[in-house]
Write an enzyme that holds these catalytic residues in place. Structure first.
Site, PDB file in Angstrom:
ATOM      1  CG  ASN A 171       2.300   3.347  11.202  1.00  0.00           C
ATOM      2  OD1 ASN A 171       3.382   2.893  11.556  1.00  0.00           O
ATOM      3  ND2 ASN A 171       2.138   4.009  10.079  1.00  0.00           N
ATOM      4  N   GLY A 173      -0.292   0.276  10.107  1.00  0.00           N
ATOM      5  CA  GLY A 173      -0.722  -0.330  11.354  1.00  0.00           C
ATOM      6  C   GLY A 173      -0.903  -1.836  11.246  1.00  0.00           C
ATOM      7  N   GLY A 216      -5.847   5.121  11.858  1.00  0.00           N
ATOM      8  CA  GLY A 216      -4.592   5.514  11.240  1.00  0.00           C
ATOM      9  C   GLY A 216      -4.328   4.821   9.921  1.00  0.00           C
ATOM     10  CB  SER A 217      -1.316   5.031   7.845  1.00  0.00           C
ATOM     11  OG  SER A 217      -0.279   4.499   8.635  1.00  0.00           O
ATOM     12  CB  THR A 218      -2.335   0.692   5.136  1.00  0.00           C
ATOM     13  OG1 THR A 218      -1.304   1.453   4.489  1.00  0.00           O
ATOM     14  CG2 THR A 218      -3.688   1.076   4.575  1.00  0.00           C
TER      15      THR A 218
END
Length: 140
Positions: free
Chosen positions: A30, A68, A64-66
């Site tokens: 992301n 991604g 990182g965040s979802t």
């Protein structure tokens, strides 16, 4: 026949062969990837500016965040990303994107096997039987 290494299957997507691109560090998909062009753009990443389209991308894990997961899926659907992932330990963010897109993805090779893959090696990833084979070392 080259070196065949046992792996755990994360996403079944068949059997593919290609040139390995090895990252020594995790990648945040992301905001870390230019999706339309398949280029790693994560600032400070060792592969910043490198295109991973049509490569077998070997990297420790995602970070990182979802969001991604969706980026991984976009890379697969747009055919601008790697043809397979080989991870040291696949995280849930990368796994979700690969499973949705059916990208051949494996992990859990032994440390020795994982670190034996080098950028430029020609490898076969079998996400049906859970193996990675180094068919030809770079320069051979």
């Amino acid at each position: 026949m080259g070196k065949v290494m046992k792996a755990r299957i994360i996403a079944r997507g068949g059997v593919v062969e290609g040139e390995a691109l090895v990252s020594p560090k995790p990648l945040g998909f992301n905001l870390g990837v230019d999706v339309p062009n398949g280029i790693i753009i994560e600032h400070g990443h060792p592969l910043e500016g490198v295109c991973f389209k049509d490569k077998v991308f070997v990297f420790p894990n995602g970070k990182g965040s979802t969001g991604g997961s969706y980026v991984v899926y976009q890379l697969i659907e747009g055919k601008t990303g790697p043809i397979a992932f080989v991870n040291h330990k696949t995280d849930t963010i990368v796994a979700a994107g690969c499973i949705m897109g059916r990208l051949p993805t494996v992990d859990n090779l032994s440390d020795e096997d994982y670190h034996s893959i080098e950028t430029g090696d020609w490898v076969r990833v079998d996400s049906v039987n859970g193996t990675v084979e180094i068919i030809r070392k770079k320069g051979e």
